[in-house]
Design a protein around this motif. Sequence first.
Motif, PDB file in Angstrom:
ATOM      1  N   ALA A  51      -5.703   1.314  -0.021  1.00  0.00           N
ATOM      2  CA  ALA A  51      -4.986   0.549   0.270  1.00  0.00           C
ATOM      3  C   ALA A  51      -4.103   0.284  -0.501  1.00  0.00           C
ATOM      4  O   ALA A  51      -3.246  -0.152  -0.972  1.00  0.00           O
ATOM      5  CB  ALA A  51      -5.965  -1.378   0.460  1.00  0.00           C
ATOM      6  N   TYR A  52      -4.320   0.979  -2.195  1.00  0.00           N
ATOM      7  CA  TYR A  52      -3.798   0.824  -3.184  1.00  0.00           C
ATOM      8  C   TYR A  52      -3.107   2.103  -3.590  1.00  0.00           C
ATOM      9  O   TYR A  52      -3.221   3.312  -3.782  1.00  0.00           O
ATOM     10  CB  TYR A  52      -4.277   0.248  -4.496  1.00  0.00           C
ATOM     11  N   THR A  53      -0.882   1.754  -3.546  1.00  0.00           N
ATOM     12  CA  THR A  53      -0.359   3.155  -4.208  1.00  0.00           C
ATOM     13  C   THR A  53      -0.610   2.764  -5.442  1.00  0.00           C
ATOM     14  O   THR A  53       0.220   1.681  -6.026  1.00  0.00           O
ATOM     15  CB  THR A  53       1.257   2.617  -2.865  1.00  0.00           C
ATOM     16  N   PRO A  54      -0.945   3.829  -5.728  1.00  0.00           N
ATOM     17  CA  PRO A  54      -0.355   3.926  -7.852  1.00  0.00           C
ATOM     18  C   PRO A  54       1.340   4.350  -7.770  1.00  0.00           C
ATOM     19  O   PRO A  54       1.951   5.275  -7.083  1.00  0.00           O
ATOM     20  CB  PRO A  54      -0.857   5.411  -7.975  1.00  0.00           C
ATOM     21  N   LEU A 112     -11.593  -1.187   0.727  1.00  0.00           N
ATOM     22  CA  LEU A 112      -9.970  -1.549   0.304  1.00  0.00           C
ATOM     23  C   LEU A 112      -9.534  -0.135  -0.552  1.00  0.00           C
ATOM     24  O   LEU A 112      -8.714   0.165  -0.985  1.00  0.00           O
ATOM     25  CB  LEU A 112     -10.182  -2.707  -1.191  1.00  0.00           C
ATOM     26  N   THR A 113     -10.392   0.980  -0.427  1.00  0.00           N
ATOM     27  CA  THR A 113     -10.545   2.557  -0.596  1.00  0.00           C
ATOM     28  C   THR A 113      -8.831   2.891   0.439  1.00  0.00           C
ATOM     29  O   THR A 113      -8.944   3.029   1.323  1.00  0.00           O
ATOM     30  CB  THR A 113     -11.171   2.848  -0.407  1.00  0.00           C
TER      31      THR A 113
END
Length: 110
Positions: free
Chosen positions: A104-107, A101-102
């Motif tokens: 895949a998330y946009t802070p 998942l690294t």
Amino acid sequence: MPVFITYASYSSEAVQAMVANPQDRTGPVSALLEKAGGKLISFYVTTGSNDVVVISEVPDGTDAVAIGMAVASTGAVSKIETVRAWSAEEFVSVAAKAATLTGAYTPPTG
């Protein structure tokens, strides 16, 4: 079955009752867990910020929360917190999933 660790503090009323009638609470805790389809692994009375630590196996997180709510509804505890526990070996698969998942998330940006 998943392992859960529950931290709880007795209410002042429960402490008064246990001082008036000292008792081992392991049996009632074990019976409650069994009714929910789980099992008691360990029950400890502790010092510090919590009075009790319960280590148990229950089918899933909803069962663990329901057990905590059932106990809290009696007024016997003034606070209760349940957390999921993984063995070091089990946690390897959690870390492996995190690796996929690294990125895949946009802070949030400022």
